[in-house]
Structure formats: structure tokens, C-alpha cells
Write a protein that holds these residues in place. Sequence first.
Motif, PDB file in Angstrom:
ATOM      1  N   ILE A 114      -2.472 -12.227   0.458  1.00 42.04           N
ATOM      2  CA  ILE A 114      -1.963 -10.963   0.985  1.00 42.04           C
ATOM      3  C   ILE A 114      -2.698  -9.789   0.343  1.00 42.04           C
ATOM      4  CG2 ILE A 114       0.049  -9.416   1.052  1.00 42.04           C
ATOM      5  CD1 ILE A 114       1.796 -11.975   1.238  1.00 42.04           C
ATOM      6  N   MET A 115      -2.769  -9.797  -0.982  1.00 42.75           N
ATOM      7  CA  MET A 115      -3.376  -8.672  -1.697  1.00 42.75           C
ATOM      8  C   MET A 115      -4.874  -8.580  -1.447  1.00 42.75           C
ATOM      9  SD  MET A 115      -1.271  -8.600  -5.281  1.00 42.75           S
ATOM     10  CE  MET A 115      -1.934  -7.006  -5.733  1.00 42.75           C
ATOM     11  N   LEU A 116      -5.540  -9.713  -1.301  1.00 42.40           N
ATOM     12  CA  LEU A 116      -6.983  -9.692  -1.047  1.00 42.40           C
ATOM     13  C   LEU A 116      -7.297  -9.130   0.338  1.00 42.40           C
ATOM     14  CD1 LEU A 116      -7.957 -13.101  -2.653  1.00 42.40           C
ATOM     15  CD2 LEU A 116      -8.802 -10.868  -3.368  1.00 42.40           C
ATOM     16  N   SER A 117      -6.535  -9.532   1.334  1.00 42.58           N
ATOM     17  CA  SER A 117      -6.771  -9.020   2.686  1.00 42.58           C
ATOM     18  C   SER A 117      -6.449  -7.528   2.758  1.00 42.58           C
ATOM     19  CB  SER A 117      -5.938  -9.801   3.710  1.00 42.58           C
ATOM     20  OG  SER A 117      -4.553  -9.684   3.445  1.00 42.58           O
ATOM     21  N   ILE A 118      -5.378  -7.111   2.106  1.00 40.46           N
ATOM     22  CA  ILE A 118      -5.006  -5.690   2.070  1.00 40.46           C
ATOM     23  C   ILE A 118      -6.062  -4.887   1.314  1.00 40.46           C
ATOM     24  CG2 ILE A 118      -3.385  -4.084   0.985  1.00 40.46           C
ATOM     25  CD1 ILE A 118      -2.331  -5.076   3.593  1.00 40.46           C
ATOM     26  N   SER A 119      -6.598  -5.487   0.248  1.00 45.82           N
ATOM     27  CA  SER A 119      -7.671  -4.826  -0.505  1.00 45.82           C
ATOM     28  C   SER A 119      -8.872  -4.566   0.389  1.00 45.82           C
ATOM     29  CB  SER A 119      -8.088  -5.690  -1.701  1.00 45.82           C
ATOM     30  OG  SER A 119      -9.235  -5.154  -2.325  1.00 45.82           O
ATOM     31  N   GLY A 120      -9.254  -5.578   1.173  1.00 45.13           N
ATOM     32  CA  GLY A 120     -10.380  -5.410   2.087  1.00 45.13           C
ATOM     33  C   GLY A 120     -10.127  -4.319   3.102  1.00 45.13           C
ATOM     34  N   LEU A 121      -8.915  -4.275   3.639  1.00 42.86           N
ATOM     35  CA  LEU A 121      -8.571  -3.302   4.677  1.00 42.86           C
ATOM     36  C   LEU A 121      -8.505  -1.873   4.143  1.00 42.86           C
ATOM     37  CD1 LEU A 121      -7.714  -2.714   7.594  1.00 42.86           C
ATOM     38  CD2 LEU A 121      -5.364  -3.239   6.926  1.00 42.86           C
ATOM     39  N   PHE A 122      -7.973  -1.703   2.938  1.00 41.54           N
ATOM     40  CA  PHE A 122      -7.754  -0.352   2.423  1.00 41.54           C
ATOM     41  C   PHE A 122      -8.848   0.131   1.473  1.00 41.54           C
ATOM     42  CE2 PHE A 122      -3.565  -1.201   4.068  1.00 41.54           C
ATOM     43  CZ  PHE A 122      -3.090   0.046   4.441  1.00 41.54           C
ATOM     44  N   PHE A 123      -9.436  -0.788   0.711  1.00 44.89           N
ATOM     45  CA  PHE A 123     -10.368  -0.358  -0.339  1.00 44.89           C
ATOM     46  C   PHE A 123     -11.823  -0.717  -0.059  1.00 44.89           C
ATOM     47  CE2 PHE A 123      -6.248  -1.231  -2.520  1.00 44.89           C
ATOM     48  CZ  PHE A 123      -5.878   0.099  -2.661  1.00 44.89           C
ATOM     49  N   GLY A 124     -12.067  -1.579   0.943  1.00 42.29           N
ATOM     50  CA  GLY A 124     -13.431  -1.834   1.352  1.00 42.29           C
ATOM     51  C   GLY A 124     -14.173  -2.919   0.596  1.00 42.29           C
ATOM     52  N   LEU A 125     -15.476  -2.901   0.723  1.00 41.63           N
ATOM     53  CA  LEU A 125     -16.342  -4.003   0.312  1.00 41.63           C
ATOM     54  C   LEU A 125     -16.361  -4.276  -1.190  1.00 41.63           C
ATOM     55  CD1 LEU A 125     -18.472  -6.112   1.193  1.00 41.63           C
ATOM     56  CD2 LEU A 125     -20.195  -4.326   0.912  1.00 41.63           C
ATOM     57  N   ILE A 126     -16.805  -3.319  -1.986  1.00 42.69           N
ATOM     58  CA  ILE A 126     -17.076  -3.587  -3.406  1.00 42.69           C
ATOM     59  C   ILE A 126     -15.826  -4.001  -4.187  1.00 42.69           C
ATOM     60  CG2 ILE A 126     -17.924  -2.583  -5.571  1.00 42.69           C
ATOM     61  CD1 ILE A 126     -19.909  -0.962  -3.883  1.00 42.69           C
TER      62      ILE A 126
ATOM     63  N   GLY B 108       1.168  -3.108   3.213  1.00 42.63           N
ATOM     64  CA  GLY B 108       0.362  -2.128   3.930  1.00 42.63           C
ATOM     65  C   GLY B 108       1.082  -0.805   4.099  1.00 42.63           C
ATOM     66  N   ILE B 109       2.391  -0.870   4.402  1.00 39.78           N
ATOM     67  CA  ILE B 109       3.194   0.356   4.548  1.00 39.78           C
ATOM     68  C   ILE B 109       3.207   1.144   3.245  1.00 39.78           C
ATOM     69  CG2 ILE B 109       5.555   1.222   4.863  1.00 39.78           C
ATOM     70  CD1 ILE B 109       5.941  -1.071   6.910  1.00 39.78           C
ATOM     71  N   LEU B 110       3.351   0.428   2.126  1.00 42.09           N
ATOM     72  CA  LEU B 110       3.341   1.097   0.818  1.00 42.09           C
ATOM     73  C   LEU B 110       2.021   1.829   0.582  1.00 42.09           C
ATOM     74  CD1 LEU B 110       5.018  -1.567  -1.522  1.00 42.09           C
ATOM     75  CD2 LEU B 110       5.979   0.626  -0.805  1.00 42.09           C
ATOM     76  N   LEU B 111       0.917   1.188   0.946  1.00 41.31           N
ATOM     77  CA  LEU B 111      -0.393   1.804   0.743  1.00 41.31           C
ATOM     78  C   LEU B 111      -0.633   2.964   1.715  1.00 41.31           C
ATOM     79  CD1 LEU B 111      -2.586  -1.326   0.006  1.00 41.31           C
ATOM     80  CD2 LEU B 111      -1.934   0.470  -1.573  1.00 41.31           C
TER      81      LEU B 111
ATOM     82  N   ILE C 109       4.697 -10.592   7.374  1.00 38.27           N
ATOM     83  CA  ILE C 109       5.656  -9.494   7.144  1.00 38.27           C
ATOM     84  C   ILE C 109       5.430  -8.882   5.763  1.00 38.27           C
ATOM     85  CG2 ILE C 109       8.105  -8.938   6.832  1.00 38.27           C
ATOM     86  CD1 ILE C 109       8.692 -11.073   8.990  1.00 38.27           C
ATOM     87  N   ALA C 110       5.172  -9.746   4.774  1.00 37.71           N
ATOM     88  CA  ALA C 110       4.888  -9.248   3.425  1.00 37.71           C
ATOM     89  C   ALA C 110       3.604  -8.418   3.419  1.00 37.71           C
ATOM     90  CB  ALA C 110       4.767 -10.414   2.449  1.00 37.71           C
ATOM     91  N   THR C 111       2.615  -8.871   4.198  1.00 33.92           N
ATOM     92  CA  THR C 111       1.364  -8.104   4.330  1.00 33.92           C
ATOM     93  C   THR C 111       1.644  -6.732   4.926  1.00 33.92           C
ATOM     94  OG1 THR C 111       0.157 -10.177   4.709  1.00 33.92           O
ATOM     95  CG2 THR C 111      -0.968  -8.134   5.307  1.00 33.92           C
ATOM     96  N   LEU C 112       2.485  -6.708   5.949  1.00 37.82           N
ATOM     97  CA  LEU C 112       2.854  -5.441   6.599  1.00 37.82           C
ATOM     98  C   LEU C 112       3.557  -4.502   5.618  1.00 37.82           C
ATOM     99  CD1 LEU C 112       3.164  -3.671   9.123  1.00 37.82           C
ATOM    100  CD2 LEU C 112       5.272  -4.924   9.638  1.00 37.82           C
ATOM    101  N   LEU C 113       4.495  -5.047   4.838  1.00 37.75           N
ATOM    102  CA  LEU C 113       5.246  -4.219   3.881  1.00 37.75           C
ATOM    103  C   LEU C 113       4.329  -3.627   2.815  1.00 37.75           C
ATOM    104  CD1 LEU C 113       8.459  -6.410   3.420  1.00 37.75           C
ATOM    105  CD2 LEU C 113       8.236  -4.282   4.704  1.00 37.75           C
TER     106      LEU C 113
END
Length: 223
Positions: free
Chosen positions: A1-13, A113-116, A107-111
Motif C-alpha cells: 500500500i505504502m509503496l504504491s502510494i509513494s509512487g503516486l504521490f512522491f514520484g520516481l526517486i 491517499g485521502i490523508l495525503l 480501501i486502505a490504499t484509498l484512506l
Amino acid sequence: IMLSISGLFFGLIPTVIAILVTSIYRLSIGGLGVVMGVATIISSGIIGILWKYYIDKYFKEKKLLSILSMGIVVHIIMICYSILLPKEMFFETFKKIAIPVLIIYPIATLLLGILLIEREKKKLIEEKIADNEQRFRNIFQSNHSIMLIIDYESGKIIDANPAAVTFYGYDYKTITNMYISQINTLPEEEIRKEMKKAFTKEKGFFQFKHRLANGQIKDVEVY
């Protein structure tokens, strides 16, 4: 969950770094599920990165739907990686994790994501406020008009621009430790009444007599 969210919000590096660290950690743990674990780590981060740069834009304003969709894709692939487990574990593991993973994890991924998203909104608001404050500060400091900021409750002068310092003849530290009643020649009660008119927008223009540092009295127009 955190890795996919990291990619979506924080990008490549940041996500590549996270993938490397978590992959090394998972390899150090070992066990029968090590291949599945590392594959899940790598794919989760990569999906998040690809989603950010290539897929998220197609959802336009539907950011929450984008996050939920990404969560579903990430965890469908995670379930498929069960095939990397030893044959005797595959069917039992698949049967146990398939439904909970597909329901709970997206759902946890969505939650998360909402926080971010809320964090990003807050950051943008803070940046806008800081920018507005800096603009006001620039206007305040460079303005040739005499400008004072006065606390309504106490009447204390909390800020003065250079034009005010020059006009009144006090240095900045002195004037910002004074009260308007030390400058305005009206009785304190009258000053409070006039300040209330300004505060309630009953009146926006005043004519006063102000006392300078050298004792001289000046007629002033106050807006």
C-alpha cells in the motif's frame, strides 16, 4: 500500500529508494515467500510510479477513483504472485488471501491517499498564506504612506513601516512598544470609540492630532 502510494504521490526517486530498502529487508528475512514478497514490493512501487505519470491524468478530477483503481490493480497483481509460492502452498494461500486482499487493501490504499490529499491541500494553503503575507510585507515596508498595525483590543502598535518611523521620529523598537494613546492626543476612551468605528466598518476615515517624538503636534488623516 505504502509503496504504491509513494509512487503516486512522491514520484520516481523516493519510490525507487523505498523499493530498494524494502526489497533488501525482505531478502534478509528469507523464507518460502521471499520471491513473492520481493516481486510484490517491486511491482507495487512501479505501478504507483506508472500510475502517477501515465494513468492518473485520465481520471482528471476524480482523484479518489484513481487511487482506489490503483489499489485494486496493485492487489490483484499481488494475489497473482501467489503462483511464485511452492505448489503445496499456492492454493491454500490464494484461498485465504484473495477476498480479504481485494476488499480491505484497496480501501486502505484509498484512506491513505485521502490523508495525503488533505496534506497536499494544507501545504498549498500554507504556501498561499505565506506568499500573501510576503506580498503584504513587501507592500507594507516599501509604501511611502505612513502605516501602523494596531491591536484592536489593547491599542498597542504592533508594527510600523519605515515611513511611519521617519514621520513620528521614534526608532522601530520604541514605536512598536508604544500604544496609540501615546500618539493620538484624544482621551483614551475617545480613541477606543473611534477604533471601534473602524473595526466595525462604521467609519473608514478620521482626522486626528498626533504627537511626534519631538513633542510637535501634527494634523493627520487616518484611513
